[in-house]
Write a protein that holds these residues in place. Structure first.
Motif, PDB file in Angstrom:
ATOM      1  N   GLN A  47     -30.243  38.442  59.124  1.00 26.76           N
ATOM      2  CA  GLN A  47     -30.182  39.667  58.321  1.00 26.76           C
ATOM      3  C   GLN A  47     -29.994  40.934  59.146  1.00 26.76           C
ATOM      4  O   GLN A  47     -29.790  42.008  58.584  1.00 26.76           O
ATOM      5  CB  GLN A  47     -31.461  39.779  57.477  1.00 26.76           C
ATOM      6  CG  GLN A  47     -31.610  38.670  56.455  1.00 26.76           C
ATOM      7  CD  GLN A  47     -32.966  38.669  55.766  1.00 26.76           C
ATOM      8  OE1 GLN A  47     -33.574  39.731  55.555  1.00 26.76           O
ATOM      9  NE2 GLN A  47     -33.452  37.484  55.399  1.00 26.76           N
ATOM     10  N   ASN A  48     -30.065  40.824  60.457  1.00 30.48           N
ATOM     11  CA  ASN A  48     -29.963  42.024  61.291  1.00 30.48           C
ATOM     12  C   ASN A  48     -28.974  41.908  62.441  1.00 30.48           C
ATOM     13  O   ASN A  48     -28.849  42.837  63.237  1.00 30.48           O
ATOM     14  CB  ASN A  48     -31.333  42.371  61.881  1.00 30.48           C
ATOM     15  CG  ASN A  48     -32.296  42.889  60.840  1.00 30.48           C
ATOM     16  OD1 ASN A  48     -32.240  44.042  60.441  1.00 30.48           O
ATOM     17  ND2 ASN A  48     -33.186  42.019  60.381  1.00 30.48           N
ATOM     18  N   ALA A  93     -36.766  42.424  57.722  1.00 31.12           N
ATOM     19  CA  ALA A  93     -36.062  41.306  57.097  1.00 31.12           C
ATOM     20  C   ALA A  93     -36.937  40.783  55.958  1.00 31.12           C
ATOM     21  O   ALA A  93     -38.103  41.178  55.822  1.00 31.12           O
ATOM     22  CB  ALA A  93     -35.771  40.206  58.114  1.00 31.12           C
TER      23      ALA A  93
END
Length: 284
Positions: A47-48, A93
């Motif tokens: 997610q990052n 996240a």
């Protein structure tokens, strides 16, 4: 002065002895396969991170960070740690099962990444043929608490011996599982995009040149070096023969890498550190 500084470890440390080994490229890949088995850690990356669109750039940045902590001056290592902590502090996240938002710099996640990384480094080097006593292995884990502090961990909460690492793995295994993101990441790690100039295109639109086959061999070795319990989570068999085959492969690869000229085996930070050490400790 920085020119008189040998960094966090220096010559004579077990850390320098271990990281002298080019075979640690396999260890780095092994640690990524392990890290992917932690659902929150994997979610934090997915997610990052731009790892699927900038895989090689991310690899270079990670390798640069590790090299700085090992071979940079104390000031350089501490500056790299501050930059990493600042980055992590901004990132969030969501848990793939509960939907709960969590911080990337959660100590539990940082500890998981640290332990899998340093355990992969020292165990791979040893299985590849580097002569390390049990005391030296424990010394490596103890020394690496300095690296753990750079990312924001309390060194007292980080395993400092092989026995403590084994106990940590036993305790955390209940939190590990094969998720869709872990499977996708493992596939990506095994068959990543290779820069087009390094490939020889063949029919069917595939790129199966020598670099691809060489990398597949490295990836297969990294998977084979995983603990038996981790291989089982990936759907493989935790058979002793698998580990034996990986041991033979990693030893052969270490011998091949040792034949390369020094300029290919050592990065600029490592060479600069050795030059500082030679100047400051001529007797050595």
């Amino acid at each position: 002065m920085d020119s008189d500084d040998l960094g966090l470890f220096g010559p004579g440390s077990v850390t320098w002895k271990v990281h002298e080994e080019p075979i640690l490229i396999v260890a780095g890949l092994r640690s990524l396969y392990l890290q992917a088995l932690h659902p929150r850690a994997m979610a934090g990356v997915a997610q990052n991170s731009s790892y699927q669109t900038d895989a090689w750039g991310r690899l270079v940045r990670t390798a640069g960070y590790v090299a700085t902590t090992i071979y940079g001056t104390t000031a350089e290592a501490e500056a790299a740690g501050r930059r990493l902590r600042t980055l992590h502090a901004r990132l969030r996240a969501r848990d793939p099962f509960t939907g709960e938002e969590f911080r990337i710099d959660d100590p539990e996640l940082l500890r998981w990444v640290h332990v899998t990384e340093v355990e992969s480094f020292v165990s791979t080097a040893r299985r590849a043929g580097l002569a390390l006593t049990d005391d030296e292995v424990d010394g490596y884990y103890t020394e690496q608490r300095r690296a753990a502090a750079l990312v924001g961990l309390d060194p007292a909460d980080v395993p400092s011996t092989a026995a403590e690492v084994d106990d940590y793995y036993r305790r955390i295994r209940r939190d590990l599982r094969m998720t869709r993101e872990a499977a996708e990441t493992a596939l990506f790690l095994t068959v990543p995009p290779i820069p087009w100039k390094l490939n020889l295109p063949v029919k069917l639109g595939l790129h199966l040149g020598p670099p691809r086959w060489a990398y597949l061999g490295i990836a297969g070795t990294a998977l084979g070096l995983l603990p038996a319990w981790a291989r089982r989570l990936y759907g493989g068999l935790g058979l002793p023969t698998t580990a034996l085959s990986a041991d033979l492969s990693v030893r052969a690869l270490r011998l091949a890498l040792a034949a390369l000229p020094r300029r290919y085996r050592e990065g600029p930070l490592q060479q600069a550190a050795k030059e500082r050490a030679a100047r400051l400790t001529p007797a050595a």
